[in-house]
Design a protein around this motif. Structure first.
Motif, short mmCIF file in Angstrom:
data_model
loop_
_atom_site.label_atom_id
_atom_site.label_comp_id
_atom_site.label_asym_id
_atom_site.label_seq_id
_atom_site.Cartn_x
_atom_site.Cartn_y
_atom_site.Cartn_z
N THR A 43 7.97 24.99 -15.59
CA THR A 43 9.21 24.22 -15.66
C THR A 43 8.86 22.74 -15.60
OG1 THR A 43 11.43 23.95 -14.72
CG2 THR A 43 9.62 24.28 -13.17
N VAL B 151 10.80 26.85 -18.96
CA VAL B 151 12.23 26.58 -18.77
C VAL B 151 12.40 25.11 -18.42
CG1 VAL B 151 14.32 27.15 -17.50
CG2 VAL B 151 12.62 28.94 -17.96
N ILE C 29 23.48 27.08 -20.48
CA ILE C 29 22.23 27.54 -21.07
C ILE C 29 22.21 27.10 -22.53
CG2 ILE C 29 20.83 29.55 -21.70
CD1 ILE C 29 22.16 31.04 -19.37
N ARG D 34 16.51 33.67 -23.18
CA ARG D 34 17.86 33.12 -22.99
C ARG D 34 18.79 34.15 -22.35
NH1 ARG D 34 20.58 31.75 -28.47
NH2 ARG D 34 21.15 33.95 -28.37
N LEU E 61 17.94 34.58 -18.69
CA LEU E 61 18.52 33.51 -17.86
C LEU E 61 19.99 33.78 -17.59
CD1 LEU E 61 15.87 31.99 -18.42
CD2 LEU E 61 17.23 29.94 -18.84
N THR F 296 10.60 29.73 -24.80
CA THR F 296 11.17 28.59 -24.07
C THR F 296 12.68 28.76 -23.93
OG1 THR F 296 11.57 27.24 -26.06
CG2 THR F 296 9.40 27.04 -25.01
N ALA F 297 13.22 28.08 -22.91
CA ALA F 297 14.67 28.10 -22.67
C ALA F 297 15.03 26.79 -21.99
CB ALA F 297 15.06 29.29 -21.80
N LEU G 215 18.13 26.62 -11.31
CA LEU G 215 16.73 26.66 -11.73
C LEU G 215 15.90 27.50 -10.77
CD1 LEU G 215 14.49 25.75 -13.63
CD2 LEU G 215 14.26 23.66 -12.25
N VAL H 175 16.53 31.11 -11.48
CA VAL H 175 15.84 31.52 -12.69
C VAL H 175 14.34 31.70 -12.45
CG1 VAL H 175 15.10 30.69 -14.96
CG2 VAL H 175 17.51 30.58 -14.32
#
Length: 400
Positions: free
Chosen positions: A67, A178, A197, A324, A327, A359-360, A390, A393
């Motif tokens: 992250t 992320v 998101i 995604r 998440l 990735t997100a 965060l 996640v």
């Protein structure tokens, strides 16, 4: 952490930030990142492209959860764009340690270098190099407004410009990235949600329009005798607005250079940079083609020579659907609410890396939608909500 970062690179005149890559202010921000890593007992390293990493666990173990964001800024930018993601990443790690969770995967916080492209004109240089989307040869050609090359700037800052290049080995050890970012728009404010998101990043690019005319005396040259490139440029700016409105897109001439740049001189050159973005590729193509077509018509009418150069381009980025959805599942489980999924017209390191690793992105509400401005803002409560989201996640991804 936030209070420590706030004064770094802040202009007393505008209240905005000038944190440009490989400058003294940038080095100050990088020193702050290193100090945060060391204060938490994280393993600190700088990769071959100057990106900073802070590791919890063994990076070589693979399937790492990463992250972070960036610390540089646009000229007179706001405090939140980039730094919020980095500060929130360290804060989320602190939250997870307070929860006494057991990590089953390596975790890292990253600060990607030169994300905004404010100094050398190309966005996301650090992540582009890492992903192999910017060649070493092209990177070495980048220069700033003073003519200083990227290699020279890196060398002056104490980094090795000969080491830069694609880093597939590093990327192969990452299972998910992320990025948390303040929203650059008002979608969350309008929906009443604190956190969202990202679904996708609109295709976008930068084009340079060089209008070449003839320098002459502003006071003695008859209007009919002039070859004034400023007229063609001004008409092109208006055309950009019209084309964007027709396509439901955005187009902006936000940077201009004029030669000889004298009040009493007709310009010989007007150079303008176009930034355009649209929801899909066809719409973007229509906008840019329409702007260029109009520019050439105006230039021909005024006896002006015109060159159009595409300096950068990023196609539409669909974030990894599985990540995604994960998440959304994690956040829905924790908060028992549906977290909105929204697109964005802004580019990010997560978008550059999406072609190499899953990735997100998470967005934190921006009550005004203002960004790339000293007025950029997010409330403390919303920022804390972003940290908790965060942390949830990261717990779901790295502690399962």
């Amino acid at each position: 952490m936030w209070a420590e970062l706030l004064p770094m690179g802040r202009s007393s005149a505008s209240g905005g930030y000038r944190r440009f890559a490989w400058t003294g202010v940038d080095l100050e921000c990088r020193a702050w990142f290193k100090a945060q890593a060391e204060a938490r007992g994280l393993a600190y390293e700088v990769d071959r492209n100057g990106n900073q990493w802070a590791w919890l666990g063994d990076p070589a173990a693979g399937d790492a959860v990463v992250t972070g964001s960036h610390l540089d800024s646009v000229p007179d930018g706001g405090a939140f764009d980039g730094p919020l993601g980095v500060v929130s990443s360290f804060a989320a790690l602190d939250e997870l340690r307070a929860r006494r969770v057991a990590f089953t995967k390596p975790l890292a916080v990253v600060n990607f270098g030169d994300e905004e492209g404010a100094r050398f004109g190309l966005a996301c240089v650090g992540s582009r190099l890492t992903a192999g989307r910017l060649s070493v040869e092209d990177a070495h050609k980048l220069t700033d407004g003073d003519g200083t090359s990227l290699p020279r700037a890196m060398e002056t800052a104490g980094y090795d410009p000969d080491a830069i290049g694609a880093d597939p080995e590093r990327l192969s050890r990452i299972g998910a990235f992320v990025e948390l970012h303040v929203e650059q728009g008002r979608a969350l404010d309008l929906s009443g949600d604190r956190v969202g998101i990202a679904s996708a990043i609109w295709p976008h690019g930068r084009w340079r329009f060089d209008f070449r005319g003839e320098a002459n005396h502003a006071g003695t040259t008859r209007l009919v005798d002039r070859r004034d490139p400023m007229l063609s440029y001004a008409e092109t700016v208006l055309a950009a607005r019209r084309e964007a409105e027709l396509a439901g897109a955005v187009a902006t001439f936000g940077k201009i250079a004029v030669e000889p740049n004298g009040v009493n001189a007709i310009p010989s050159l007007v150079r303008g940079w176009l930034d355009s973005r649209a929801e899909d590729q066809d719409s973007l193509d229509r906008v840019v083609d329409g702007i260029e077509r109009a520019a050439r018509e105006y230039a021909a009418a005024h006896g002006i020579d015109l060159d159009v150069v595409r300096e950068s381009f990023t196609p539409v980025v669909e974030f990894d659907h599985a990540l995604r959805d994960e998440l959304a599942r994690i956040l829905g489980k924790q908060t028992d609410i549906t977290v909105p999924v929204l697109g964005t017209g802004a580019g990010h390191d997560a978008g550059i890396l999406s072609g190499s690793i899953p990735t997100a992105m998470l967005f934190v509400r921006n009550p005004t939608g203002v960004s790339h401005s000293p007025a950029e803002f997010a409330t403390e409560d919303d920022c804390v909500a972003g940290v908790i989201a965060l942390a949830d996640v990261l717990e779901g991804l790295a502690c399962s």
